[in-house]
Design a protein around this motif. Structure first.
Motif, short mmCIF file in Angstrom:
data_model
loop_
_atom_site.label_atom_id
_atom_site.label_comp_id
_atom_site.label_asym_id
_atom_site.label_seq_id
_atom_site.Cartn_x
_atom_site.Cartn_y
_atom_site.Cartn_z
N GLY A 1 -5.41 10.05 3.13
CA GLY A 1 -5.83 8.66 3.03
C GLY A 1 -7.28 8.58 3.45
N GLY B 1 -7.42 10.97 -2.82
CA GLY B 1 -6.74 11.59 -1.69
C GLY B 1 -5.54 12.45 -2.03
N ALA C 1 -3.31 5.97 7.28
CA ALA C 1 -4.72 6.31 7.49
C ALA C 1 -5.46 5.17 8.16
CB ALA C 1 -5.38 6.64 6.14
N GLU D 1 0.84 -1.20 0.00
CA GLU D 1 0.00 0.00 0.00
C GLU D 1 0.87 1.25 0.00
OE1 GLU D 1 -3.03 1.03 -0.22
OE2 GLU D 1 -4.12 -0.86 -0.16
N ASN D 2 0.35 2.31 -0.54
CA ASN D 2 0.95 3.64 -0.35
C ASN D 2 1.06 3.93 1.15
OD1 ASN D 2 -0.05 6.65 0.26
ND2 ASN D 2 1.38 6.67 -1.45
N HIS E 1 -9.27 3.74 -2.96
CA HIS E 1 -8.16 4.03 -3.85
C HIS E 1 -8.56 4.87 -5.05
CE1 HIS E 1 -6.84 0.26 -1.79
NE2 HIS E 1 -5.68 0.87 -1.81
N LEU F 1 -9.87 0.85 2.70
CA LEU F 1 -9.24 1.96 2.01
C LEU F 1 -9.91 2.25 0.68
CD1 LEU F 1 -5.49 1.15 2.70
CD2 LEU F 1 -6.69 3.23 3.42
N ASN G 1 -1.86 5.84 2.79
CA ASN G 1 -3.04 5.00 2.95
C ASN G 1 -2.88 4.06 4.14
OD1 ASN G 1 -4.45 6.05 0.79
ND2 ASN G 1 -3.84 4.46 -0.64
#
Length: 310
Positions: free
Chosen positions: A153, A169, A124, A117-118, A162, A160, A121
Protein backbone atom coordinates in the motif's frame (compact mmCIF):
# COMPACT_ATOMS: atom_id res chain seq x y z
CA UNK A 1 -18.32 -10.10 20.18
CA UNK A 2 -15.77 -7.80 21.81
CA UNK A 3 -16.16 -4.11 22.58
CA UNK A 4 -13.59 -1.69 23.94
CA UNK A 5 -14.57 1.84 24.93
CA UNK A 6 -12.42 4.77 26.00
CA UNK A 7 -15.38 7.15 26.30
CA UNK A 8 -18.79 6.21 27.67
CA UNK A 9 -20.79 8.47 25.37
CA UNK A 10 -20.38 10.65 22.32
CA UNK A 11 -20.05 14.36 22.81
CA UNK A 12 -20.84 17.02 20.22
CA UNK A 13 -18.44 16.76 17.37
CA UNK A 14 -17.63 14.90 14.22
CA UNK A 15 -16.62 11.25 14.16
CA UNK A 16 -15.53 8.70 11.60
CA UNK A 17 -16.12 4.98 11.59
CA UNK A 18 -13.66 2.53 10.08
CA UNK A 19 -14.49 -1.11 9.44
CA UNK A 20 -11.94 -3.82 8.67
CA UNK A 21 -13.47 -6.85 6.94
CA UNK A 22 -11.43 -10.01 7.49
CA UNK A 23 -11.84 -13.66 6.70
CA UNK A 24 -12.71 -14.59 10.30
CA UNK A 25 -13.70 -11.32 11.99
CA UNK A 26 -15.04 -7.85 11.24
CA UNK A 27 -13.69 -5.02 13.36
CA UNK A 28 -14.78 -1.39 13.67
CA UNK A 29 -13.37 1.71 15.34
CA UNK A 30 -14.82 5.12 16.09
CA UNK A 31 -12.29 7.86 15.45
CA UNK A 32 -12.32 11.36 16.90
CA UNK A 33 -10.08 14.30 16.02
CA UNK A 34 -6.36 13.57 16.12
CA UNK A 35 -6.98 10.00 14.94
CA UNK A 36 -8.00 8.97 18.45
CA UNK A 37 -9.73 5.61 18.74
CA UNK A 38 -12.47 6.20 21.28
CA UNK A 39 -14.38 2.98 20.81
CA UNK A 40 -13.89 -0.34 19.03
CA UNK A 41 -15.89 -3.50 18.45
CA UNK A 42 -15.31 -6.87 16.84
CA UNK A 43 -17.64 -9.67 15.72
CA UNK A 44 -17.11 -12.97 13.89
CA UNK A 45 -17.39 -12.77 10.11
CA UNK A 46 -20.12 -14.71 8.31
CA UNK A 47 -20.33 -15.80 4.68
CA UNK A 48 -22.49 -14.45 1.88
CA UNK A 49 -23.49 -11.04 0.57
CA UNK A 50 -26.36 -10.36 2.96
CA UNK A 51 -24.42 -11.53 6.02
CA UNK A 52 -21.41 -9.38 5.17
CA UNK A 53 -23.52 -6.23 4.82
CA UNK A 54 -25.45 -7.05 8.01
CA UNK A 55 -22.21 -7.58 9.92
CA UNK A 56 -20.63 -4.35 8.69
CA UNK A 57 -23.72 -2.39 9.74
CA UNK A 58 -23.91 -4.22 13.07
CA UNK A 59 -20.33 -3.57 14.12
CA UNK A 60 -20.50 0.04 12.91
CA UNK A 61 -23.68 0.53 14.92
CA UNK A 62 -22.01 -0.85 18.02
CA UNK A 63 -19.20 1.72 18.03
CA UNK A 64 -21.56 4.67 17.59
CA UNK A 65 -24.29 3.19 19.81
CA UNK A 66 -26.77 3.22 16.92
CA UNK A 67 -26.43 6.99 16.53
CA UNK A 68 -25.05 7.80 13.08
CA UNK A 69 -26.08 11.47 13.27
CA UNK A 70 -22.64 12.49 14.55
CA UNK A 71 -20.78 10.28 12.08
CA UNK A 72 -19.49 12.24 9.10
CA UNK A 73 -18.15 9.28 7.13
CA UNK A 74 -17.78 5.53 7.20
CA UNK A 75 -14.85 3.71 5.60
CA UNK A 76 -14.52 0.01 4.89
CA UNK A 77 -11.35 -1.96 4.17
CA UNK A 78 -11.94 -5.33 2.54
CA UNK A 79 -10.17 -8.07 0.61
CA UNK A 80 -11.19 -8.69 -2.96
CA UNK A 81 -11.13 -6.59 -6.10
CA UNK A 82 -12.26 -3.15 -4.95
CA UNK A 83 -13.49 -0.27 -7.06
CA UNK A 84 -12.78 2.56 -4.64
CA UNK A 85 -14.82 5.00 -6.74
CA UNK A 86 -18.08 3.04 -6.92
CA UNK A 87 -17.71 0.99 -3.74
CA UNK A 88 -18.26 -2.27 -5.64
CA UNK A 89 -16.29 -5.36 -4.57
CA UNK A 90 -15.72 -8.62 -6.43
CA UNK A 91 -14.32 -11.95 -5.23
CA UNK A 92 -14.01 -11.89 -1.45
CA UNK A 93 -13.15 -15.56 -1.63
CA UNK A 94 -12.99 -16.35 2.10
CA UNK A 95 -16.48 -14.91 2.64
CA UNK A 96 -18.08 -16.46 -0.46
CA UNK A 97 -18.79 -13.08 -2.04
CA UNK A 98 -18.47 -12.87 -5.83
CA UNK A 99 -20.04 -9.47 -6.53
CA UNK A 100 -21.31 -6.91 -4.03
CA UNK A 101 -22.20 -3.19 -4.09
CA UNK A 102 -20.75 -2.87 -0.61
CA UNK A 103 -20.46 0.90 -0.36
CA UNK A 104 -23.94 1.80 -1.66
CA UNK A 105 -25.66 -0.90 0.42
CA UNK A 106 -23.93 0.12 3.66
CA UNK A 107 -24.69 3.79 2.96
CA UNK A 108 -28.35 2.92 2.38
CA UNK A 109 -28.55 1.09 5.72
CA UNK A 110 -26.70 3.69 7.82
CA UNK A 111 -27.52 6.97 6.12
CA UNK A 112 -23.78 7.78 6.04
CA UNK A 113 -21.55 7.98 2.98
CA UNK A 114 -19.56 4.73 2.83
CA UNK A 115 -16.18 4.55 1.10
CA UNK A 116 -14.60 1.18 0.30
CA UNK A 117 -10.86 0.51 0.04
CA UNK A 118 -8.71 -2.54 -0.56
CA UNK A 119 -7.71 -3.91 2.85
CA UNK A 120 -3.96 -3.51 2.24
CA UNK A 121 -4.43 0.12 1.25
CA UNK A 122 -6.49 0.73 4.37
CA UNK A 123 -3.84 -0.93 6.55
CA UNK A 124 -1.14 1.19 4.88
CA UNK A 125 -2.93 4.40 5.78
CA UNK A 126 -3.71 3.16 9.28
CA UNK A 127 -0.12 2.13 9.95
CA UNK A 128 1.16 5.47 8.64
CA UNK A 129 -1.25 7.21 11.02
CA UNK A 130 -0.38 4.99 13.97
CA UNK A 131 3.33 5.64 13.53
CA UNK A 132 2.73 9.34 12.90
CA UNK A 133 0.93 10.06 16.16
CA UNK A 134 -1.81 12.65 15.77
CA UNK A 135 -1.17 12.90 12.01
CA UNK A 136 -0.20 10.60 9.16
CA UNK A 137 3.53 10.23 8.45
CA UNK A 138 4.55 12.86 5.85
CA UNK A 139 6.14 12.13 2.48
CA UNK A 140 5.95 8.77 0.73
CA UNK A 141 5.27 5.72 2.86
CA UNK A 142 5.16 2.10 1.64
CA UNK A 143 3.36 -0.59 3.61
CA UNK A 144 4.41 -4.13 2.69
CA UNK A 145 1.77 -6.67 3.65
CA UNK A 146 3.30 -10.11 4.10
CA UNK A 147 0.01 -11.92 4.69
CA UNK A 148 -1.79 -14.66 2.83
CA UNK A 149 -0.54 -12.89 -0.27
CA UNK A 150 1.97 -10.10 -0.84
CA UNK A 151 1.07 -6.54 -1.75
CA UNK A 152 2.09 -2.98 -1.00
CA UNK A 153 0.00 0.00 0.00
CA UNK A 154 1.42 3.38 -0.99
CA UNK A 155 0.66 6.63 0.82
CA UNK A 156 1.78 10.09 -0.26
CA UNK A 157 1.34 12.83 2.36
CA UNK A 158 -1.61 11.01 3.84
CA UNK A 159 -3.27 10.19 0.49
CA UNK A 160 -3.49 6.67 -0.92
CA UNK A 161 -2.03 6.07 -4.37
CA UNK A 162 -4.22 3.80 -6.49
CA UNK A 163 -2.81 4.14 -10.00
CA UNK A 164 -4.84 4.20 -13.20
CA UNK A 165 -6.55 0.86 -12.64
CA UNK A 166 -6.17 0.45 -8.88
CA UNK A 167 -3.22 -1.93 -9.28
CA UNK A 168 -0.57 0.31 -7.68
CA UNK A 169 1.41 -1.73 -5.17
CA UNK A 170 0.67 -5.19 -6.58
CA UNK A 171 4.31 -6.09 -6.18
CA UNK A 172 3.56 -9.69 -5.22
CA UNK A 173 2.82 -10.59 -8.83
CA UNK A 174 6.09 -9.38 -10.32
CA UNK A 175 7.53 -12.63 -11.77
CA UNK A 176 11.22 -12.33 -10.87
CA UNK A 177 11.67 -15.13 -8.30
CA UNK A 178 14.17 -17.63 -9.78
CA UNK A 179 12.57 -20.85 -8.46
CA UNK A 180 9.64 -20.25 -10.85
CA UNK A 181 6.91 -21.71 -8.65
CA UNK A 182 3.42 -21.57 -10.16
CA UNK A 183 1.34 -18.69 -8.80
CA UNK A 184 -2.47 -18.82 -8.50
CA UNK A 185 -2.52 -15.73 -10.75
CA UNK A 186 -1.27 -17.92 -13.63
CA UNK A 187 2.31 -16.69 -13.81
CA UNK A 188 5.48 -18.43 -12.70
CA UNK A 189 8.02 -16.92 -10.31
CA UNK A 190 5.86 -14.27 -8.64
CA UNK A 191 7.45 -12.88 -5.48
CA UNK A 192 4.30 -13.91 -3.63
CA UNK A 193 5.11 -17.60 -4.24
CA UNK A 194 8.10 -17.37 -1.87
CA UNK A 195 7.75 -14.53 0.63
CA UNK A 196 4.06 -14.27 1.50
CA UNK A 197 2.89 -15.73 4.79
CA UNK A 198 1.09 -18.54 2.98
CA UNK A 199 4.12 -19.43 0.87
CA UNK A 200 6.44 -19.52 3.90
CA UNK A 201 3.99 -21.89 5.60
CA UNK A 202 4.15 -24.10 2.51
CA UNK A 203 7.94 -23.99 2.30
CA UNK A 204 8.36 -24.55 6.06
CA UNK A 205 5.39 -26.65 7.29
CA UNK A 206 7.21 -27.75 10.46
CA UNK A 207 5.63 -25.07 12.69
CA UNK A 208 2.74 -22.65 12.90
CA UNK A 209 3.53 -19.80 12.67
CA UNK A 210 6.34 -20.75 10.33
CA UNK A 211 8.60 -17.69 10.21
CA UNK A 212 9.75 -17.50 13.87
CA UNK A 213 10.61 -21.21 13.88
CA UNK A 214 12.37 -20.95 10.52
CA UNK A 215 14.56 -18.09 11.77
CA UNK A 216 15.37 -19.87 15.05
CA UNK A 217 16.39 -23.08 13.32
CA UNK A 218 18.40 -21.26 10.66
CA UNK A 219 20.33 -19.55 13.45
CA UNK A 220 21.14 -23.04 14.76
CA UNK A 221 22.58 -23.71 11.28
CA UNK A 222 20.13 -26.45 10.37
CA UNK A 223 20.84 -26.90 6.68
CA UNK A 224 17.25 -27.08 5.42
CA UNK A 225 16.23 -24.05 7.47
CA UNK A 226 19.21 -22.07 6.19
CA UNK A 227 18.26 -22.85 2.58
CA UNK A 228 14.59 -21.96 2.99
CA UNK A 229 15.28 -18.78 4.96
CA UNK A 230 17.80 -17.67 2.35
CA UNK A 231 15.16 -18.15 -0.38
CA UNK A 232 12.51 -16.24 1.56
CA UNK A 233 14.72 -13.36 2.65
CA UNK A 234 16.18 -12.87 -0.82
CA UNK A 235 12.62 -12.51 -2.16
CA UNK A 236 11.79 -10.04 0.62
CA UNK A 237 14.93 -8.11 -0.27
CA UNK A 238 13.86 -8.04 -3.93
CA UNK A 239 10.41 -6.80 -2.89
CA UNK A 240 11.83 -4.00 -0.76
CA UNK A 241 14.32 -3.00 -3.42
CA UNK A 242 11.66 -2.90 -6.17
CA UNK A 243 9.38 -0.71 -4.06
CA UNK A 244 12.23 1.49 -2.85
CA UNK A 245 13.65 2.12 -6.31
CA UNK A 246 10.20 2.70 -7.80
CA UNK A 247 8.68 5.20 -5.36
CA UNK A 248 11.59 5.96 -2.97
CA UNK A 249 9.56 5.92 0.27
CA UNK A 250 10.96 7.60 3.36
CA UNK A 251 9.46 4.83 5.50
CA UNK A 252 8.88 1.16 4.65
CA UNK A 253 6.44 -0.47 7.06
CA UNK A 254 6.45 -4.26 7.43
CA UNK A 255 2.95 -5.58 8.09
CA UNK A 256 0.74 -8.63 7.73
CA UNK A 257 0.86 -11.85 9.69
CA UNK A 258 4.53 -12.51 9.02
CA UNK A 259 5.47 -9.17 10.60
CA UNK A 260 4.27 -10.54 13.95
CA UNK A 261 7.66 -12.29 14.03
CA UNK A 262 8.92 -8.88 15.17
CA UNK A 263 12.55 -7.86 15.53
CA UNK A 264 14.00 -11.24 14.45
CA UNK A 265 12.38 -10.65 11.05
CA UNK A 266 13.76 -7.11 10.85
CA UNK A 267 17.22 -8.44 11.71
CA UNK A 268 17.34 -11.04 8.92
CA UNK A 269 15.96 -8.53 6.40
CA UNK A 270 18.52 -5.95 7.49
CA UNK A 271 21.33 -8.48 7.09
CA UNK A 272 20.17 -9.23 3.53
CA UNK A 273 19.96 -5.54 2.63
CA UNK A 274 23.39 -4.87 4.13
CA UNK A 275 24.80 -7.79 2.10
CA UNK A 276 23.49 -6.14 -1.05
CA UNK A 277 24.88 -2.75 0.00
CA UNK A 278 28.36 -4.26 0.37
CA UNK A 279 28.32 -5.02 -3.36
CA UNK A 280 26.72 -1.79 -4.58
CA UNK A 281 27.50 1.79 -3.60
CA UNK A 282 24.20 2.94 -5.03
CA UNK A 283 22.26 0.70 -2.65
CA UNK A 284 24.52 1.73 0.20
CA UNK A 285 23.61 5.37 -0.47
CA UNK A 286 19.89 4.51 -0.11
CA UNK A 287 20.38 3.02 3.39
CA UNK A 288 17.20 0.98 3.13
CA UNK A 289 17.51 -0.71 6.55
CA UNK A 290 17.16 2.67 8.25
CA UNK A 291 13.74 3.10 6.59
CA UNK A 292 12.23 -0.13 7.96
CA UNK A 293 9.51 -0.03 10.61
CA UNK A 294 7.26 -2.72 12.02
CA UNK A 295 3.53 -2.06 11.84
CA UNK A 296 2.10 -1.54 15.34
CA UNK A 297 0.67 -4.87 16.48
CA UNK A 298 -1.40 -3.36 19.28
CA UNK A 299 -3.56 -1.14 17.06
CA UNK A 300 -6.32 -2.00 14.56
CA UNK A 301 -4.53 -0.34 11.65
CA UNK A 302 -6.92 -1.75 9.04
CA UNK A 303 -9.98 -0.20 10.65
CA UNK A 304 -8.17 3.05 11.44
CA UNK A 305 -6.99 3.38 7.86
CA UNK A 306 -10.45 2.63 6.50
CA UNK A 307 -11.81 5.54 8.53
CA UNK A 308 -9.09 7.88 7.32
CA UNK A 309 -9.43 6.87 3.67
CA UNK A 310 -12.87 8.45 3.31
Amino acid sequence: MAIQSQESELHGGSYRIGVDVGGTKIEAVLLAEGNRVIRSARIPARHGNEAVIDDIVTVASRVCEDDFTQVEALGIGTPGQVNHVSGHVDNIVNLEVTSLDMGPLVAERTGVHAHVENDVNAAALGAAAALGGSSVLPGTVAFLNFGTGLAAGLVQDGVLLHGASGAAGEVGHIPVEPHRFKCPCGQYGCLETVCSGASVARLWPSANPAMPDLIRRAKRREAKAVDVLDMVVRAIGDTIQIVAQSVDPAVIILGGGMAKTGEPLVQVITAELRRREAQCRFLESLDLPSRLRLAPLDQPVGAIGAALAV
